[in-house]
Design a protein around this motif. Sequence first.
Motif, mmCIF file in Angstrom:
data_model
loop_
_atom_site.group_PDB
_atom_site.id
_atom_site.type_symbol
_atom_site.label_atom_id
_atom_site.label_comp_id
_atom_site.label_asym_id
_atom_site.label_seq_id
_atom_site.Cartn_x
_atom_site.Cartn_y
_atom_site.Cartn_z
ATOM 1 N N PRO A 10 87.627 130.265 44.324
ATOM 2 C CA PRO A 10 86.867 129.221 43.630
ATOM 3 C C PRO A 10 85.530 128.942 44.313
ATOM 4 O O PRO A 10 85.327 129.254 45.490
ATOM 5 C CB PRO A 10 87.773 127.987 43.734
ATOM 6 C CG PRO A 10 89.115 128.495 44.120
ATOM 7 C CD PRO A 10 88.860 129.757 44.892
ATOM 8 N N PHE A 11 84.633 128.318 43.578
ATOM 9 C CA PHE A 11 83.364 127.836 44.104
ATOM 10 C C PHE A 11 83.649 126.888 45.267
ATOM 11 O O PHE A 11 84.576 126.081 45.215
ATOM 12 C CB PHE A 11 82.601 127.102 42.996
ATOM 13 C CG PHE A 11 81.287 126.532 43.434
ATOM 14 C CD1 PHE A 11 80.147 127.296 43.389
ATOM 15 C CD2 PHE A 11 81.194 125.225 43.884
ATOM 16 C CE1 PHE A 11 78.924 126.781 43.784
ATOM 17 C CE2 PHE A 11 79.982 124.693 44.286
ATOM 18 C CZ PHE A 11 78.841 125.473 44.241
ATOM 19 N N GLY A 12 82.876 126.988 46.343
ATOM 20 C CA GLY A 12 82.985 126.064 47.466
ATOM 21 C C GLY A 12 83.993 126.447 48.534
ATOM 22 O O GLY A 12 84.147 125.724 49.517
ATOM 23 N N VAL A 13 84.671 127.571 48.366
ATOM 24 C CA VAL A 13 85.674 128.006 49.341
ATOM 25 C C VAL A 13 85.058 129.068 50.249
ATOM 26 O O VAL A 13 84.409 130.003 49.771
ATOM 27 C CB VAL A 13 86.926 128.556 48.626
ATOM 28 C CG1 VAL A 13 87.926 129.126 49.622
ATOM 29 C CG2 VAL A 13 87.564 127.471 47.770
ATOM 30 N N ASP A 47 79.139 129.611 47.684
ATOM 31 C CA ASP A 47 78.692 129.152 46.372
ATOM 32 C C ASP A 47 78.859 130.211 45.282
ATOM 33 O O ASP A 47 78.305 130.088 44.191
ATOM 34 C CB ASP A 47 77.251 128.632 46.425
ATOM 35 C CG ASP A 47 76.265 129.635 46.994
ATOM 36 O OD1 ASP A 47 76.683 130.720 47.431
ATOM 37 O OD2 ASP A 47 75.055 129.337 46.994
ATOM 38 N N SER A 48 79.628 131.251 45.556
ATOM 39 C CA SER A 48 79.967 132.272 44.561
ATOM 40 C C SER A 48 81.461 132.200 44.281
ATOM 41 O O SER A 48 82.229 131.678 45.077
ATOM 42 C CB SER A 48 79.602 133.666 45.077
ATOM 43 O OG SER A 48 78.203 133.747 45.298
ATOM 44 N N GLU A 49 81.847 132.749 43.143
ATOM 45 C CA GLU A 49 83.243 132.699 42.705
ATOM 46 C C GLU A 49 83.721 134.106 42.408
ATOM 47 O O GLU A 49 82.937 135.026 42.292
ATOM 48 C CB GLU A 49 83.365 131.910 41.396
ATOM 49 C CG GLU A 49 82.688 130.578 41.356
ATOM 50 C CD GLU A 49 82.500 130.097 39.932
ATOM 51 O OE1 GLU A 49 83.522 129.819 39.263
ATOM 52 O OE2 GLU A 49 81.346 129.998 39.495
ATOM 53 N N GLY A 50 85.022 134.223 42.212
ATOM 54 C CA GLY A 50 85.558 135.466 41.703
ATOM 55 C C GLY A 50 86.328 136.272 42.718
ATOM 56 O O GLY A 50 86.874 135.753 43.690
ATOM 57 N N LEU A 51 86.354 137.583 42.479
ATOM 58 C CA LEU A 51 87.253 138.487 43.184
ATOM 59 C C LEU A 51 86.923 138.635 44.666
ATOM 60 O O LEU A 51 85.812 138.997 45.044
ATOM 61 C CB LEU A 51 87.227 139.866 42.521
ATOM 62 C CG LEU A 51 88.198 140.891 43.094
ATOM 63 C CD1 LEU A 51 89.647 140.435 42.931
ATOM 64 C CD2 LEU A 51 87.992 142.242 42.423
ATOM 65 N N PRO A 120 81.700 121.963 40.915
ATOM 66 C CA PRO A 120 81.036 121.166 39.887
ATOM 67 C C PRO A 120 80.396 122.059 38.828
ATOM 68 O O PRO A 120 80.095 123.222 39.095
ATOM 69 C CB PRO A 120 79.965 120.404 40.680
ATOM 70 C CG PRO A 120 79.623 121.323 41.809
ATOM 71 C CD PRO A 120 80.919 122.022 42.158
ATOM 72 N N PRO A 121 80.164 121.493 37.637
ATOM 73 C CA PRO A 121 79.559 122.304 36.583
ATOM 74 C C PRO A 121 78.115 122.678 36.904
ATOM 75 O O PRO A 121 77.467 122.040 37.734
ATOM 76 C CB PRO A 121 79.620 121.404 35.340
ATOM 77 C CG PRO A 121 79.938 120.038 35.827
ATOM 78 C CD PRO A 121 80.472 120.142 37.217
ATOM 79 N N LEU A 157 72.122 130.845 38.655
ATOM 80 C CA LEU A 157 72.771 129.543 38.528
ATOM 81 C C LEU A 157 74.257 129.633 38.871
ATOM 82 O O LEU A 157 74.809 128.729 39.470
ATOM 83 C CB LEU A 157 72.623 129.011 37.093
ATOM 84 C CG LEU A 157 71.198 128.790 36.603
ATOM 85 C CD1 LEU A 157 71.190 128.433 35.124
ATOM 86 C CD2 LEU A 157 70.515 127.708 37.423
ATOM 87 N N ARG A 158 74.890 130.709 38.434
ATOM 88 C CA ARG A 158 76.317 130.910 38.689
ATOM 89 C C ARG A 158 76.546 132.393 38.925
ATOM 90 O O ARG A 158 76.013 133.230 38.203
ATOM 91 C CB ARG A 158 77.145 130.421 37.499
ATOM 92 C CG ARG A 158 78.645 130.487 37.734
ATOM 93 C CD ARG A 158 79.434 129.915 36.571
ATOM 94 N NE ARG A 158 80.864 129.927 36.883
ATOM 95 C CZ ARG A 158 81.812 129.640 35.999
ATOM 96 N NH1 ARG A 158 81.499 129.301 34.765
ATOM 97 N NH2 ARG A 158 83.078 129.689 36.356
#
Length: 182
Positions: A10-13, A47-51, A120-121, A157-158
């Motif tokens: 997740p974002f923030g981890v 600040d990135s998400e995913g695999l 957050p969005p 942005l994401r």
Amino acid sequence: MSRLLLFNKPFGVLSQFTDHGSPTMRATLSDFIGVKGVYPAGRLDRDSEGLLLLTDDGRLQARIADPRFKLPKTYLVQVEGDPQEPELERLRQGVRLKDGMTLPAEVACIDAPDLWPRDPPIRQRKSIPDSWVKITIREGRNRQVRRMTAAVGLPTLRLVRWSIGDWTVEGIAPGQFEEIFV
């Protein structure tokens, strides 16, 4: 056989099991993964998400993380602006960054993917459009995709890492992992 975890970070981890660098406790892998003896094969920014792949096999970890093996990494990237062919072509040819030219990337505009909501969005601005691009790179410099899109005038942005090689985060909820043996 080697154990491999496909984790949807997740974002923030942080992409590590402990947080030694902050006076405030930030979320780490240990908040989500209770499997002993596995270690991240590479990194994914906070600040990135995913695999994010984790393994108990040092050779496999090196093969996944080492840029010499040029394992393709695909990202779904929400950018500020409306990408035009000149910006996309610059990304495809390689972009000059402070640490040198990047290798050419595979780049395509895509429709907004059906992803989980981010917390957050993402901030939305009425006067500035946003778009989605799919970018595949074969190297792994620090914050590379963000720096590449910024260099062509399309700030990120994401950023969601969708796949590494043949492994994908598809079907894995944020904060969850799938365990396979390879």
